[in-house]
Design a protein around this motif. Structure first.
Motif, PDB file in Angstrom:
ATOM      1  N   ARG A   1      -2.585 -28.237  42.355  1.00  0.00           N
ATOM      2  CA  ARG A   1      -3.314 -28.745  41.204  1.00  0.00           C
ATOM      3  C   ARG A   1      -4.573 -29.519  41.646  1.00  0.00           C
ATOM      4  O   ARG A   1      -5.617 -29.438  41.022  1.00  0.00           O
ATOM      5  CB  ARG A   1      -2.391 -29.672  40.401  1.00  0.00           C
ATOM      6  CG  ARG A   1      -2.616 -29.564  38.911  1.00  0.00           C
ATOM      7  CD  ARG A   1      -1.639 -30.456  38.152  1.00  0.00           C
ATOM      8  NE  ARG A   1      -0.253 -30.033  38.313  1.00  0.00           N
ATOM      9  CZ  ARG A   1       0.793 -30.856  38.196  1.00  0.00           C
ATOM     10  NH1 ARG A   1       0.619 -32.140  37.961  1.00  0.00           N
ATOM     11  NH2 ARG A   1       2.013 -30.387  38.325  1.00  0.00           N
ATOM     12  N   ARG A   2      -4.450 -30.243  42.727  1.00  0.00           N
ATOM     13  CA  ARG A   2      -5.549 -31.111  43.138  1.00  0.00           C
ATOM     14  C   ARG A   2      -6.588 -30.378  43.975  1.00  0.00           C
ATOM     15  O   ARG A   2      -7.757 -30.761  44.021  1.00  0.00           O
ATOM     16  CB  ARG A   2      -4.949 -32.272  43.953  1.00  0.00           C
ATOM     17  CG  ARG A   2      -5.911 -33.275  44.519  1.00  0.00           C
ATOM     18  CD  ARG A   2      -6.556 -34.110  43.437  1.00  0.00           C
ATOM     19  NE  ARG A   2      -7.437 -35.138  44.008  1.00  0.00           N
ATOM     20  CZ  ARG A   2      -8.593 -34.893  44.598  1.00  0.00           C
ATOM     21  NH1 ARG A   2      -9.054 -33.655  44.683  1.00  0.00           N
ATOM     22  NH2 ARG A   2      -9.327 -35.879  45.087  1.00  0.00           N
ATOM     23  N   ASN A   3      -6.173 -29.305  44.695  1.00  0.00           N
ATOM     24  CA  ASN A   3      -7.071 -28.645  45.638  1.00  0.00           C
ATOM     25  C   ASN A   3      -7.427 -27.208  45.255  1.00  0.00           C
ATOM     26  O   ASN A   3      -8.181 -26.549  45.941  1.00  0.00           O
ATOM     27  CB  ASN A   3      -6.447 -28.645  47.041  1.00  0.00           C
ATOM     28  CG  ASN A   3      -6.167 -30.049  47.540  1.00  0.00           C
ATOM     29  OD1 ASN A   3      -7.039 -30.711  48.085  1.00  0.00           O
ATOM     30  ND2 ASN A   3      -4.951 -30.531  47.309  1.00  0.00           N
TER      31      ASN A   3
ATOM     32  N   ARG B   1      -3.708 -33.562  52.129  1.00  0.00           N
ATOM     33  CA  ARG B   1      -5.093 -33.179  51.880  1.00  0.00           C
ATOM     34  C   ARG B   1      -6.010 -33.716  52.975  1.00  0.00           C
ATOM     35  O   ARG B   1      -6.832 -33.001  53.542  1.00  0.00           O
ATOM     36  CB  ARG B   1      -5.511 -33.704  50.498  1.00  0.00           C
ATOM     37  CG  ARG B   1      -6.981 -33.537  50.164  1.00  0.00           C
ATOM     38  CD  ARG B   1      -7.226 -33.559  48.640  1.00  0.00           C
ATOM     39  NE  ARG B   1      -6.362 -34.473  47.921  1.00  0.00           N
ATOM     40  CZ  ARG B   1      -6.727 -35.715  47.521  1.00  0.00           C
ATOM     41  NH1 ARG B   1      -7.934 -36.178  47.769  1.00  0.00           N
ATOM     42  NH2 ARG B   1      -5.878 -36.470  46.847  1.00  0.00           N
TER      43      ARG B   1
ATOM     44  N   LYS C   1       2.352 -38.064  44.854  1.00  0.00           N
ATOM     45  CA  LYS C   1       0.881 -38.121  44.848  1.00  0.00           C
ATOM     46  C   LYS C   1       0.377 -38.671  46.179  1.00  0.00           C
ATOM     47  O   LYS C   1      -0.647 -38.228  46.696  1.00  0.00           O
ATOM     48  CB  LYS C   1       0.388 -39.041  43.727  1.00  0.00           C
ATOM     49  CG  LYS C   1       0.398 -38.420  42.347  1.00  0.00           C
ATOM     50  CD  LYS C   1      -0.581 -39.223  41.482  1.00  0.00           C
ATOM     51  CE  LYS C   1      -0.309 -39.178  39.995  1.00  0.00           C
ATOM     52  NZ  LYS C   1       0.098 -37.968  39.366  1.00  0.00           N
TER      53      LYS C   1
ATOM     54  N   GLU D   1       0.761 -35.907  48.759  1.00  0.00           N
ATOM     55  CA  GLU D   1      -0.259 -34.872  48.548  1.00  0.00           C
ATOM     56  C   GLU D   1      -1.562 -35.303  49.210  1.00  0.00           C
ATOM     57  O   GLU D   1      -2.218 -34.518  49.891  1.00  0.00           O
ATOM     58  CB  GLU D   1      -0.457 -34.646  47.033  1.00  0.00           C
ATOM     59  CG  GLU D   1      -1.468 -33.557  46.666  1.00  0.00           C
ATOM     60  CD  GLU D   1      -2.937 -33.977  46.788  1.00  0.00           C
ATOM     61  OE1 GLU D   1      -3.749 -33.153  47.248  1.00  0.00           O
ATOM     62  OE2 GLU D   1      -3.268 -35.148  46.453  1.00  0.00           O
ATOM     63  N   LYS D   2      -1.904 -36.562  49.028  1.00  0.00           N
ATOM     64  CA  LYS D   2      -3.170 -37.050  49.587  1.00  0.00           C
ATOM     65  C   LYS D   2      -3.143 -37.056  51.124  1.00  0.00           C
ATOM     66  O   LYS D   2      -4.142 -36.718  51.770  1.00  0.00           O
ATOM     67  CB  LYS D   2      -3.491 -38.438  49.057  1.00  0.00           C
ATOM     68  CG  LYS D   2      -4.892 -38.885  49.476  1.00  0.00           C
ATOM     69  CD  LYS D   2      -5.335 -40.162  48.808  1.00  0.00           C
ATOM     70  CE  LYS D   2      -6.699 -40.579  49.345  1.00  0.00           C
ATOM     71  NZ  LYS D   2      -7.127 -41.888  48.824  1.00  0.00           N
TER      72      LYS D   2
ATOM     73  N   ASP E   1       1.604 -30.569  43.237  1.00  0.00           N
ATOM     74  CA  ASP E   1       0.492 -31.522  43.142  1.00  0.00           C
ATOM     75  C   ASP E   1      -0.673 -31.095  44.027  1.00  0.00           C
ATOM     76  O   ASP E   1      -1.832 -31.273  43.667  1.00  0.00           O
ATOM     77  CB  ASP E   1       0.961 -32.933  43.543  1.00  0.00           C
ATOM     78  CG  ASP E   1       1.729 -33.606  42.416  1.00  0.00           C
ATOM     79  OD1 ASP E   1       2.240 -32.888  41.535  1.00  0.00           O
ATOM     80  OD2 ASP E   1       1.825 -34.852  42.421  1.00  0.00           O
TER      81      ASP E   1
END
Lengths: 317, 317
Positions: free
Chosen positions: A286-288, A252, A245, A248-249, A283
């Motif tokens: 899913r998040r973006n 991003r 996670k 992923e950030k 991840d």
């Protein structure tokens, strides 16, 4: 899971070294050939290629790459070819302690997401290369709350077993909650728990925290969202419990940033391609709501883009 | 130089194991036989004896020793037989974090006088045996200034090369002098320098301190001779720069104490017999005008005395 794709039939190290040499000499440089070889060999294969190249052509592969390549493409290929992960981490950590390239995030990331033994190997590689210890350089180049957190974080040799002491988890969750309620974010007990407990034990403590006090700890640590120390503290906790996670950030933020943060993008792709990039990609999507390879394609170009995509396992191979 | 004396012809591990078994069974225990074997085998030989004993008699050698021996003699034989030095240090360090046997000196001593790699092996042995890290136990069981010093001291993986940066040595000597002049003995810069710099670098810094400011640092740290933290800080500096002088003093205090401090005496003899006990004996005689073996003879008795004398290389063998 790794995203690195290695062919079923790998050419011998001397064939690879020869092809690389061909890519360097003559008119221009053949970047596609470099990518097709290096981006599809694992760490131990790259090590053999590097050794064979040096003994055959009397020049360090990194020196040749440095001569032929430039800018972001150069940096990603160099970091990738730099040698075993511990060597690369030692290089990145050293950069992060230097004034012009100082970066507390990189130090925290290396200290918190590598296994205890891998972190120890980074320290050995660091000493062999720089003739100083990672600990002394981090201690010397940081100050204030950042030093208070980072020095024990890079120093500790964490236990990695799965044993968890639930009584201790409960009492330390309470202790963390008290300190955070007092806004004592740099309290030595908070730092002790985060920097010395095993990841399994810390996870149990944070679950107790969440259950007993109604919020995830990182929510309670957001009182002042722009405080740089609190940001680093939250990220440390994330790295220790949910590294994918965290990465992923970072991706991003690097991609969404005006102008793209190529250093962060390169670092995450290079250091995770052989570890957990598959999971990070999941991840990310899913998040973006957009696949990572597409986001990278939109934001980068040329050989740099090709190398990134190859390392995250884009396309058929 | 070590004081351990190993015979030119060493019996096989199975002969030694058999003799030890004989020393345990039947009427009483043959302590002389135990000493004549164990006190004259080095760490790797003792390891083999231990393994052979366990596989031949189905009982751990330490368990047999525990059944047959008692008091100070038991403790010294057990610590000596406990296994490779890292195992013994892990055991001693764990004892030192326990409430009833807590001892900041033992923690400091292990962290400061072992080589970096040996200290790392202690941490591995600690985790294998106690399912926690040395760092977390030390951090949990200490507090205040003692914690501030001891946690980085046990955590750090110090560089051991001989390279010295003289400019840095000069500036850090100045920094130490400023902090000590302000009586800021627990200042984070003081602790950073002492806990992270290589022993060679620290030595250069302390030489500068002495030359530039007219006193050895430990003299300036004696403003309040009875302050327990200052005592520990001075001893840390001594351990990092002149370990044999530190150990001489521990022996001197242990022997001169009313009633003798057998734990300290045993610890130093057992942990240094294979390292630098010859040098410590020289320093002892020079400082006390009496040879160490004579001082030990005057102060101890029986099998415990015999074992101590054997380990410090007393008499013909």
């Amino acid at each position: 899971m790794a995203t690195l794709k290695v062919p079923a039939q790998v050419p011998s190290p001397s064939e690879d070294a020869e092809q690389l040499r061909k890519a360097f000499v003559g008119w221009g440089t053949n970047e596609d050939l470099i990518i097709s070889i290096l981006a599809h060999r694992n760490a131990s294969q790259r090590k053999l290629i590097s050794e064979t190249y040096a003994s055959t052509y009397g020049e360090d592969l990194l020196v040749s790459l440095d001569k032929e390549l430039s800018s972001d493409f150069e940096r990603i290929v160099m970091l990738w070819a730099l040698g075993p992960p511990a060597e690369r981490d030692a290089f990145l950590a050293n950069e992060a302690t230097k004034r012009m390239t100082s970066n507390n995030w990189v130090l925290m990331e290396i200290a918190s997401t590598r296994s205890s033994l891998d972190l120890f190997k980074v320290k050995q590689a660091y000493q062999a290369r720089f003739k100083r210890s990672l600990e002394e350089d981090v201690a010397y180049h940081t100050s204030g709350d950042f030093r208070k957190l980072l020095v024990p974080l890079v120093s500790t040799f964490r236990y990695e077993g799965e044993e968890v002491n639930m009584t201790l988890a409960k009492s330390e969750a309470k202790l963390l909650h008290e300190k955070i309620a007092e806004k004592a974010y740099n309290d030595e007990e908070v730092i002790r728990i985060i920097t010395t407990r095993s990841k399994a034990q810390l996870n149990a403590t944070l679950n107790h925290y969440n259950n007993d006090f109604g919020n995830a700890i990182n929510k309670d640590l957001k009182s002042n969202p722009e405080d740089e120390y609190l940001k680093l503290l939250r990220s440390t906790i994330k790295c220790l419990t949910f590294p994918e996670k965290y990465f992923e950030k970072v991706l991003r933020m690097a991609i969404n940033k005006l102008g793209t943060d190529e250093w962060a993008l390169t670092r995450v792709v290079v250091t995770r391609a052989e570890v957990d990039m598959e999971r990070i990609k999941e991840d990310y999507q899913r998040r973006n709501s957009v696949p990572l390879d597409q986001a990278i394609s939109n934001d980068t170009s040329g050989d740099y883009e090709k190398m990134l995509l190859a390392l995250i396992g884009h396309g058929d191979y």
